[in-house]
Design an enzyme around this catalytic site. Structure first.
Site, short mmCIF file in Angstrom:
data_model
loop_
_atom_site.label_atom_id
_atom_site.label_comp_id
_atom_site.label_asym_id
_atom_site.label_seq_id
_atom_site.Cartn_x
_atom_site.Cartn_y
_atom_site.Cartn_z
N HIS A 441 46.88 33.64 49.81
CA HIS A 441 47.18 35.34 50.09
C HIS A 441 46.17 35.64 51.24
CE1 HIS A 441 48.58 36.03 45.62
NE2 HIS A 441 49.43 35.27 46.34
C1 LIG Z 1 53.15 29.10 47.84
C2 LIG Z 1 52.86 30.57 47.99
C3 LIG Z 1 53.27 31.26 46.92
C4 LIG Z 1 53.07 32.62 46.97
N1 LIG Z 1 53.62 33.46 45.97
C5 LIG Z 1 53.50 34.78 46.07
C6 LIG Z 1 53.99 35.78 45.16
O1 LIG Z 1 54.63 34.96 44.10
N2 LIG Z 1 53.94 37.03 45.08
C7 LIG Z 1 53.45 37.41 46.29
O2 LIG Z 1 53.11 38.81 46.33
N3 LIG Z 1 52.92 36.69 47.30
C8 LIG Z 1 53.04 35.40 47.31
N4 LIG Z 1 52.37 34.41 48.26
C9 LIG Z 1 51.90 35.29 49.65
C10 LIG Z 1 53.10 35.92 50.25
O3 LIG Z 1 54.16 35.47 50.46
C11 LIG Z 1 52.41 36.43 51.61
O4 LIG Z 1 51.43 37.05 51.26
C12 LIG Z 1 53.48 37.12 52.53
O5 LIG Z 1 54.60 36.74 52.63
C13 LIG Z 1 52.85 37.40 53.81
O6 LIG Z 1 53.60 38.16 54.46
P1 LIG Z 1 53.44 38.48 56.32
O7 LIG Z 1 54.39 39.25 56.60
O8 LIG Z 1 52.05 38.79 56.41
O9 LIG Z 1 53.31 36.88 56.74
P2 LIG Z 1 54.82 36.01 56.48
O10 LIG Z 1 55.48 36.16 55.28
O11 LIG Z 1 54.08 34.44 56.45
O12 LIG Z 1 55.56 35.90 57.75
C14 LIG Z 1 54.87 35.67 59.05
C15 LIG Z 1 56.16 35.10 59.89
O13 LIG Z 1 55.80 35.31 61.16
C16 LIG Z 1 56.11 33.95 61.90
N5 LIG Z 1 55.29 33.95 63.13
C17 LIG Z 1 53.85 33.76 63.03
N6 LIG Z 1 53.21 33.84 64.33
C18 LIG Z 1 54.48 34.02 65.28
C19 LIG Z 1 54.53 34.15 66.51
N7 LIG Z 1 53.64 33.96 67.50
N8 LIG Z 1 55.79 33.85 67.12
C20 LIG Z 1 56.90 33.96 66.35
N9 LIG Z 1 56.80 33.94 65.03
C21 LIG Z 1 55.64 33.91 64.55
C22 LIG Z 1 55.66 32.90 60.97
O14 LIG Z 1 56.46 31.59 61.46
C23 LIG Z 1 56.23 33.56 59.83
O15 LIG Z 1 57.43 33.14 59.41
C24 LIG Z 1 52.67 33.12 48.32
C25 LIG Z 1 52.12 32.58 49.34
C26 LIG Z 1 52.29 31.13 49.12
C27 LIG Z 1 52.11 30.17 50.32
#
Ligand SMILES: Cc1cc2nc3c(=O)[nH]c(=O)nc-3n(C[C@H](O)[C@H](O)[C@H](O)COP(=O)(O)OP(=O)(O)OC[C@H]3O[C@@H](n4cnc5c(N)ncnc54)[C@H](O)[C@@H]3O)c2cc1C
Lengths: 560, 137
Positions: A441
């Site tokens: 996270h």
């Molecule tokens: C194995 C695992 C299990 C988890 N389990 C849970 C759970 O059960 N419950 C929970 O609440 N959280 C869980 N999490 C955490 C949760 O999934 C993340 O906190 C959340 O998805 C983060 O959201 P975000 O939008 O910040 O980033 P992300 O969901 O990671 O999305 C970011 C996206 O942006 C894209 N990106 C980045 N930079 C660029 C760029 N320059 N150009 C184009 N695209 C780009 C990436 O490829 C990615 O697809 C887990 C994480 C992992 C790894």
């Protein structure tokens, strides 16, 4: 439409109201809300698009295809911590465990008091959560499908008098195929790739996959669009360039990539808060040898919790592991490794995570914008709390009848009886004694707050320094959340969509006002020309009217 | 090419030392493991590639220093003893060597379905079952 790079044979130039960078927990809901509100939305996602047909029960392939850098992201420091991130349509939600928890009241209160987020009221958050929970079919894991590992652990915890229960999850009709972190093979898990993104696409959003954004176009302190490139998934080489001109840019790349993008573009850096305060919720795990097989892989990998110590920032959450992941957590090789692996079906597994007190993390510009450096030092107090979480799990496992418990603490790798626990409980554990820690996270690296000197984004999600540049992902959470963050990221994303909508609507009024001013200026210019013509004829200076007109026209243009 | 050959050779030597077949554990297939390791390195960060190569070289050097032999010359008992001494080291970087080297090895070996099946972890039926169930919103 979800588009792949193979579909294009020339550089892309697009126009949109909103360019969304990243399609995860932050980007997906934003894209859906805004496209359903009638805006032209383009989502640019670095990862590829995979569907349930691609999810083949092979964790190895999932790591290679859907995790950033094959899941090798680590934090540098003591100890080194594995911090895997999704890189695919749906972001990390496509490969996460599906737990959906609301922000703890005390954390929200702290955000209101210490971070100037007074307007982020619990009433508003509750409304957002309720709507999301309904949309994502969030409900407690079904005891019928959670699996033996979860049941045994929960019952033992309850026998010891600990508070325990089943976790709320965004899964519809889940039958417990046990593959959440490698792609749900039935589409039961309502990750962003099967919920928000398809709905956004239905409402007209365009999603471009394998598209990495590198530049944020700005002029006069205002975001005007983004630039990036498409790449070949096999060679990872750039193929075509992409430019999206948009009224609003929303960065949703996650807590490591978003600050990296800002560093690379030298934007929003004056507060010094970009990249600072990286929180990750460090996780510990225990493996326990029991007398009966646990029936993996059937069951829900993460379905159960023990929150007895949540006031101290310690949460236990169940996680079963497939053989390949189980194998890499064992700190042995050769015969000993094989002996343990041979008893794999008899091993129960459980995990813990702590909310940071004295650990310090940071994201720094890396060798390339794609690879920022994350540094993280586990604090001494946090190391003791992590140890406490491991003791707690060991106690529960022994209550469940475990013959031995494997821990990630050097010097205490195997506990053979509750008596061994007392040596561990007396020991002061140094951070570097932990082996093979992981965290899932990352957050906090572009904090939201009411003070431009310490925050990167305003309470509306817009950056303090660049107009029309919004951030909408885990990086804006101002502190360690203490619970799994996806639902909170989604809630803030829906909220930010409202502010963007408001801003765009106002922007359209402004455009109308501007065009009225232009018309009015045009009328003035024509009046001036007529007057000049009259003066010329009156004084007999019959010059080249068209030229005069041109001159005044030019000056008019200059005035504009 | 030279680098690829170097990695392949080291990985096959290490597979033999890291994965010891028993009644329930099938023998490693060095070709399959090195193919996975190379792909894992290719998809990963340059930092990881460098670290992994460094680990392979350091393991070889540590073996020469401690045992006076190259890794491929160790019999399984000596190999076991050598690797355990590294895991037990009080010096974290030394402990990290076998941990890091073993990561893709174990991962690819235990991702093999026949290996999993021998452990009683059968995904074949589940995959078939899952293919018949599609949850729609
Ligand atoms: C194995 C695992 C299990 C988890 N389990 C849970 C759970 O059960 N419950 C929970 O609440 N959280 C869980 N999490 C955490 C949760 O999934 C993340 O906190 C959340 O998805 C983060 O959201 P975000 O939008 O910040 O980033 P992300 O969901 O990671 O999305 C970011 C996206 O942006 C894209 N990106 C980045 N930079 C660029 C760029 N320059 N150009 C184009 N695209 C780009 C990436 O490829 C990615 O697809 C887990 C994480 C992992 C790894």
């Amino acid at each position: 439409m979800i588009r792949r790079p193979e579909e294009f044979d020339q550089d892309l130039r697009l126009e949109a109201d909103v360019a969304v960078v990243g399609s995860g927990a932050g980007g997906g809901p934003l894209a859906k809300e805004l496209s359903e509100a009638g805006y032209r939305v383009v989502v640019l996602e670095e990862g590829g698009h995979f569907t349930r047909e691609d999810f083949n029960f092979k964790p190895g392939e999932a790591f290679l295809r859907m995790y950033r850098d094959a899941g090798q992201t680590v934090t540098l420091g003591l100890p080194v911590i594995l911090l895997p991130q999704g890189c695919t349509v749906g972001g990390t939600t496509t490969v996460n465990s599906g737990t959906c928890l609301r922000i703890p009241r005390s954390v929200l209160r702290r955000w209101q008091l210490e971070h100037g987020l007074k307007d982020l009221t619990s009433d508003e958050m509750d409304l957002l959560y309720a709507a999301l929970e309904e949309y994502l079919f969030v409900k407690r894991a079904d005891p019928e499908v959670v699996g033996k590992n979860a049941i045994i652990f929960k019952e033992a915890a309850e026998r010891l008098g600990y508070s325990a229960g089943f976790l709320p999850r965004n899964a519809k009709d889940c039958e417990g195929f046990g593959m959440c972190p490698y792609g749900c093979p039935t589409n039961s898990k309502q990750s962003v790739n099967v919920s928000f993104i398809p709905d956004a696409v239905r409402a007209g959003a365009e999603v471009i996959t394998r598209c990495r954004v590198t530049h944020i176009i700005t002029r006069g302190g205002r975001a005007l669009g983004v630039r990036g490139y498409l790449y070949d998934p096999l060679t990872r080489k750039r193929t075509l360039s992409v430019e999206v001109r948009s009224s609003v840019v929303a960065l949703c790349g996650g807590a490591l990539q978003t600050p990296s993008l800002l560093f690379h573009n030298r934007l929003c850096l004056s507060s010094g808060a970009v990249g600072r305060n990286l929180f990750i919720h460090p996780c510990g795990s225990t493996l326990a040898l029991l007398d009966e097989p646990l029936g993996n892989p059937k069951g829900i990998p993460q379905s159960t919790y023990v929150d007895e110590f949540s006031s101290e920032g310690i949460e236990l959450e169940g996680a079963t592991l497939p053989p390949s992941v189980f194998a890499i957590t064992l700190p042995w090789s050769g015969r000993k490794h094989s002996e343990i692996m041979a008893t794999y079906p008899y091993f129960g597994t459980f995990g813990s995570m702590i909310s940071e007190h004295d650990s310090r993390g940071r994201v720094l510009p890396g060798p390339s914008p794609r690879q920022p450096l994350a540094t993280y030092h586990l604090g001494y107090q946090d190391a003791q709390r992590l140890k406490l979480s491991i003791l707690l799990m060991a106690e529960i496992w022994f209550e469940a009848g475990a013959r031995k418990v494997i821990t990630p603490i050097q010097g205490f790798l195997e506990l053979s009886s509750p008596r061994d626990m007392s040596a561990l409980s007396r020991a002061k554990i140094k951070p570097h004694q932990f082996i093979g820690l992981s965290a899932y996270h990352p957050m906090g690296t572009c904090p939201m707050g009411g003070d431009p000197d310490s925050a990167v984004v305003r309470p509306t999600g817009e950056t303090w320094e660049v107009d029309n540049l919004f951030i909408c992902d885990a990086s804006i959470l101002p502190t360690s959340l203490g619970v799994n963050p996806q639902l909170t990221i989604m809630a803030l994303s829906v909220r930010t969509a409202g502010f963007i909508d408001e801003k765009l609507a106002r922007g359209i009024d402004r455009a109308e006002a501007l065009s009225r001013i232009e018309k009015w200026k045009g009328r003035l210019r024509r009046e001036k020309e007529r007057l000049a013509y009259r003066l010329n004829t009156f004084f007999g200076m019959e010059g080249d009217i068209s030229q005069q007109g041109e001159t005044s026209g030019t000056s008019g243009a200059g005035d504009r | 090419m030279i680098l690829e050959r170097y990695v392949r050779e080291r990985i096959s030597e290490l597979s033999r030392l890291f994965i010891v077949p028993t009644d329930d554990i099938l023998a490693p297939e060095p070709e399959q493991i090195s193919a996975f390791c190379l792909e894992f390195m290719r998809q990963g960060t340059p930092g990881f590639r460098f670290l992994y190569l460094f680990t392979l070289i350091s393991l070889e050097a540590a073996c020469l220093l401690r045992k006076g032999k190259r890794l491929r010359e160790l019999d399984s008992g000596e190999g076991e003893e050598f690797l355990q001494s590294l895991y037990r080291s009080r010096w974290a970087p030394l402990r990290a060597l076998p941990l890091l080297a073993g990561l893709p090895l174990f991962f690819s070996h235990y991702d093999r379905e026949d290996v999993q099946k021998a452990l009683g972890y059968d995904v074949e039926n589940l995959r078939r079952e899952a293919a018949l169930r599609e949850v729609t919103r």
